[in-house]
Design an enzyme around this catalytic site. Structure first.
Site, mmCIF file in Angstrom:
data_model
loop_
_atom_site.group_PDB
_atom_site.id
_atom_site.type_symbol
_atom_site.label_atom_id
_atom_site.label_comp_id
_atom_site.label_asym_id
_atom_site.label_seq_id
_atom_site.Cartn_x
_atom_site.Cartn_y
_atom_site.Cartn_z
ATOM 1 N N CYS A 58 0.806 -1.222 0.000
ATOM 2 C CA CYS A 58 0.000 0.000 0.000
ATOM 3 C C CYS A 58 0.838 1.271 0.000
ATOM 4 C CB CYS A 58 -0.958 0.004 1.187
ATOM 5 S SG CYS A 58 -2.122 -1.380 1.173
ATOM 6 N N HIS A 117 -3.710 7.010 2.180
ATOM 7 C CA HIS A 117 -4.026 5.699 1.650
ATOM 8 C C HIS A 117 -5.420 5.291 2.125
ATOM 9 C CE1 HIS A 117 -4.030 1.515 0.710
ATOM 10 N NE2 HIS A 117 -3.887 1.130 1.964
ATOM 11 N N ASN A 142 -10.129 -0.570 -0.765
ATOM 12 C CA ASN A 142 -8.670 -0.454 -0.724
ATOM 13 C C ASN A 142 -8.087 -1.040 -2.004
ATOM 14 O OD1 ASN A 142 -5.943 -0.590 -0.231
ATOM 15 N ND2 ASN A 142 -6.103 -1.602 1.758
#
Length: 335
Positions: free
Chosen positions: A121, A261, A291
């Site tokens: 990520c 994020h 996500n």
């Protein structure tokens, strides 16, 4: 910290592009697949649906190519002028060969070399760090950084702890020498292998090659220790952001927006609260995409491009498997 030398070349984002598949899995769909419900998912993650690339024969390169072509079309640049293509991903088309060369060839960036970067990520931030260094050195003039992940390829849709979180998508940015003094100002990037056990895909690498046993154990799917990851993400993202703010003598009034994020709305909210940042300054699209791993921050830039103005002071922050995390300070270079 970056040099204050007047001859110093600064790297700037000069264009953005993005792509998400049309198909999606909603919370209502998940109710039919695992023991969960829309209210529970929304309250704990902020996610309503996640885009899914379910077209046979198409993988992460397809997402990245579409994001890159979107950027090239908007920017109206010749892809042959691109010097380097970096694809940040943990879901490459193949374990070997790399995905980035496939993308570069598909968009006709025939004069560029290309490589994959794996930092989960945090991949986009790490990719931007590499790109800015190439630009600042004067070696290259145009670097394409793409964050792309097809997370549906490593998600077990019978696992409630992960199936609710992840989606597929790609975001791309063009990095060039700044023409107006705005650009990549500072970064604070870190990693710690001690936390690798908390968030990982166990098989498929050299330690546990794919076998009938690994498949039986479902080690080819992503797993996580949710509570531990949550606590670490809030702590480390906030700390990295604080380091950037202190080093650059910023305060909350200076910051136009934070682009975090998009892992979990509660993580985002807790991070903003920890650094005393008005939640109105925190950009989010997690409700629509979930996500998308390395794609989340460039997809934020893509979705909010019209809202970003020349000179805006932006904070980027991420946390991911590895463990990897960091924050960056960017001044937006165009309207």
């Amino acid at each position: 910290m970056k040099s204050n030398n007047k001859t110093h070349i600064k790297a700037a984002i000069t264009a953005v592009g993005g792509y998400v598949p049309e198909n999606f899995i909603s919370n209502k769909d998940l109710e039919k697949m695992v023991d969960t419900n829309d209210d529970w998912i929304t309250a704990r993650t902020g996610i309503k649906k996640r885009r899914i690339l379910n077209e046979k024969g198409k993988g992460t390169s397809y997402l990245a190519i579409n994001a890159a072509n979107n950027l090239l079309s908007k920017k109206k640049i010749d892809p042959e002028t691109i010097d380097l293509v970096i694809v940040s991903t943990i879901t490459p088309d193949f374990h070997c060969a790399s995905t980035a060369p496939t993308v570069a060839s598909a968009i006709n960036a025939k004069n560029a070399y290309a490589f994959d970067l794996s930092a989960a990520c945090s991949g986009f931030l790490f990719g931007m760090s590499s790109a800015s260094s190439y630009i600042e050195s004067g070696r290259y003039k145009k670097v394409l950084v793409i964050g792309a992940d097809m997370m549906s390829s490593i998600v077990d849709y019978n696992d409630r702890s992960t199936s609710i979180l992840f989606g597929d998508g790609a975001g791309a940015v063009l990095v060039e020498p700044s023409k107006n003094g705005y650009g990549w100002e500072d970064e604070y990037l870190r990693s710690d292998g001690i936390g690798a056990e908390w968030l990982k895909v166990k098989s498929g690498g050299s330690l546990f090659p794919v076998s009938s046993q690994t498949l039986k154990n479902k080690w080819h799917f992503i797993t996580q220790d949710g509570k531990t990851v949550f606590k670490s993400a809030v702590s480390e993202m906030a700390n990295a952001t604080e380091q950037i703010i202190i080093r650059n003598k910023l305060d909350s009034d200076d910051i136009k927006y934070m682009l975090p994020h998009q892992a979990n709305k509660r993580i985002i909210d807790a991070t903003a609260e920890k650094i005393n940042l008005d939640k109105k300054k925190v950009l989010m699209n997690i409700e629509e995409y979930g996500n998308t791993t390395a794609a989340t921050i460039p997809l934020l830039m893509y979705d909010y491009e019209d809202k970003l103005k020349k000179g805006d002071k932006l904070i980027l922050a991420a946390f991911g498997a590895g463990l990897t995390w960091g924050a960056a300070y960017l001044t937006w270079a165009y309207n």
